[in-house]
Scaffold this active site. Structure first.
Site, PDB file in Angstrom:
ATOM      1  CG  ASP A  43      -0.295  -0.016   2.527  1.00 38.15           C
ATOM      2  OD1 ASP A  43       0.935  -0.206   2.590  1.00 38.15           O
ATOM      3  OD2 ASP A  43      -1.012   0.172   3.544  1.00 38.15           O
ATOM      4  CB  SER A  44       4.572   1.748   0.170  1.00 36.72           C
ATOM      5  OG  SER A  44       4.870   0.584  -0.567  1.00 36.72           O
ATOM      6  CG  ASP A  82       0.217  -4.067   2.062  1.00 32.63           C
ATOM      7  OD1 ASP A  82       0.036  -4.863   2.993  1.00 32.63           O
ATOM      8  OD2 ASP A  82       1.047  -3.135   2.105  1.00 32.63           O
ATOM      9  CE  LYS A 111       2.897  -5.961   3.841  1.00 34.96           C
ATOM     10  NZ  LYS A 111       2.315  -4.887   4.652  1.00 34.96           N
ATOM     11  CD  GLU A 113       0.087  -1.652   7.824  1.00 34.75           C
ATOM     12  OE1 GLU A 113      -0.355  -0.912   8.727  1.00 34.75           O
ATOM     13  OE2 GLU A 113       0.676  -1.205   6.819  1.00 34.75           O
ATOM     14  CD  GLU A 180       7.433  -0.656   7.852  1.00 35.40           C
ATOM     15  OE1 GLU A 180       6.454  -1.334   7.473  1.00 35.40           O
ATOM     16  OE2 GLU A 180       7.693   0.476   7.394  1.00 35.40           O
TER      17      GLU A 180
HETATM   18  O1  KIV Z   1       3.535  -1.195   1.692  1.00 34.34           O
HETATM   19  C1  KIV Z   1       4.700  -1.598   1.784  1.00 34.34           C
HETATM   20  O2  KIV Z   1       5.563  -1.263   0.962  1.00 34.34           O
HETATM   21  C2  KIV Z   1       5.046  -2.472   2.891  1.00 34.34           C
HETATM   22  C3  KIV Z   1       6.457  -2.918   3.019  1.00 34.34           C
HETATM   23  C4  KIV Z   1       7.361  -1.817   3.315  1.00 34.34           C
HETATM   24  C5  KIV Z   1       6.612  -4.030   3.982  1.00 34.34           C
HETATM   25  O3  KIV Z   1       4.200  -2.814   3.650  1.00 34.34           O
END
Ligand code: KIV
Length: 262
Positions: A43-44, A82, A111, A113, A180
């Site tokens: 989600d970055s 994510d 993934k 969180e 992280e």
């Molecule tokens: O969204 C992302 O890029 C991440 C990684 C940095 C683990 O969650």
């Protein structure tokens, strides 16, 4: 890697797992030809590709578009998607609908969180046949609660909480857990006591693998220099030079040449 079962094999044989983020078709096509083990459509993407200041702007639609683009280029590697802000906090149906969209766009796993509060939902998703990767420590979707992007688990209580959460996520069925920005000794303690692999970012060298953001590794992100980041290319400098050369050739009427004309 083509399957999540290999994560376990890598941990058992002590081979570190390499992961990278990816958001688009053309970089996926390049990564597909590298030795990198697996890819995260993180989600970055909201920050790196869309210019937001944090990941809160990412939603299911944004993620689905990028998952689909990455999937088209990433034919030979595992694609993990994510879960964006709050998508796992709106009830099981909303979460499963998002999982369905992501898997149909080409994800092999998701993934999520968070720690103990999301463990039951993770169990539900895993029981539905979907592999889930956990994410503890600095969880950027909670930055407003955490007060920013700083290191987590520095006090004994905070470290114990992350450790307990890691155990809960393993019990809930996570096949791996991202750690992280936590102290290296905490990451080591967690990695030693879990049977599933840990994937670190700013968590030192004792995790079972590492993940970094593609654009950070390539030196393509401006004003982002955390201690944990190693840049393998000065992308901004190289690209700037190339574009300025193109501009200069256009201005001097050196491009196109007769060879480059019909
Ligand atoms: O969204 C992302 O890029 C991440 C990684 C940095 C683990 O969650």
């Amino acid at each position: 890697m083509k399957s999540i079962t290999e994560f376990q094999k890598y941990k058992q044989s002590g081979i570190p797992i390499s992961m990278i983020t990816c958001y688009d078709y053309w970089s996926a096509s390049i990564i597909n030809k590298t030795d990198i083990d697996a890819v995260l459509v993180g989600d970055s993407v909201a920050m790196v590709m869309h210019g937001y200041k944090d990941t809160i702007a990412a939603d299911v639609r944004m993620m689905a578009l990028h998952i689909s683009a990455v999937h088209k280029g990433l034919t030979d590697k595992l694609l993990i998607a994510d879960f964006p802000f709050l998508a796992h906090r709106k009830g099981k149906k909303y979460a499963l609908d998002a999982v369905e969209i992501f898997m149909k766009q080409g994800a092999n796993a998701v993934k999520i969180e968070g720690g103990s509060p999301v463990a039951d939902l993770i169990r539900y998703i895993v029981d539905s046949g979907i592999p889930v990767m956990g994410h503890l420590g600095l969880t950027p979707q909670s930055i407003n609660l955490l007060g920013g992007f700083q290191i987590q688990g520095s006090s004994k209580e905070a470290a114990d909480r992350i450790f307990t959460d890691a155990k809960r996520l393993e019990d809930a069925g996570c096949f791996a857990i991202v750690l992280e920005k936590i102290p290296s000794n905490l990451a080591k303690r967690i990695t030693k006591s879990l049977s599933v692999p840990t994937i670190g970012i700013g968590a030192g060298k004792h995790t079972s693998g590492q993940i970094l953001v593609l654009q950070d590794v390539l030196g393509l992100t401006m004003n982002f220099n955390p201690k944990y980041l190693r840049k393998y290319l000065n992308g901004i400098e190289l690209i700037t030079k190339a574009l300025n050369s193109y501009n200069a050739d256009v201005k001097k009427k050196k491009f196109p040449s007769s060879k480059e004309s019909y």
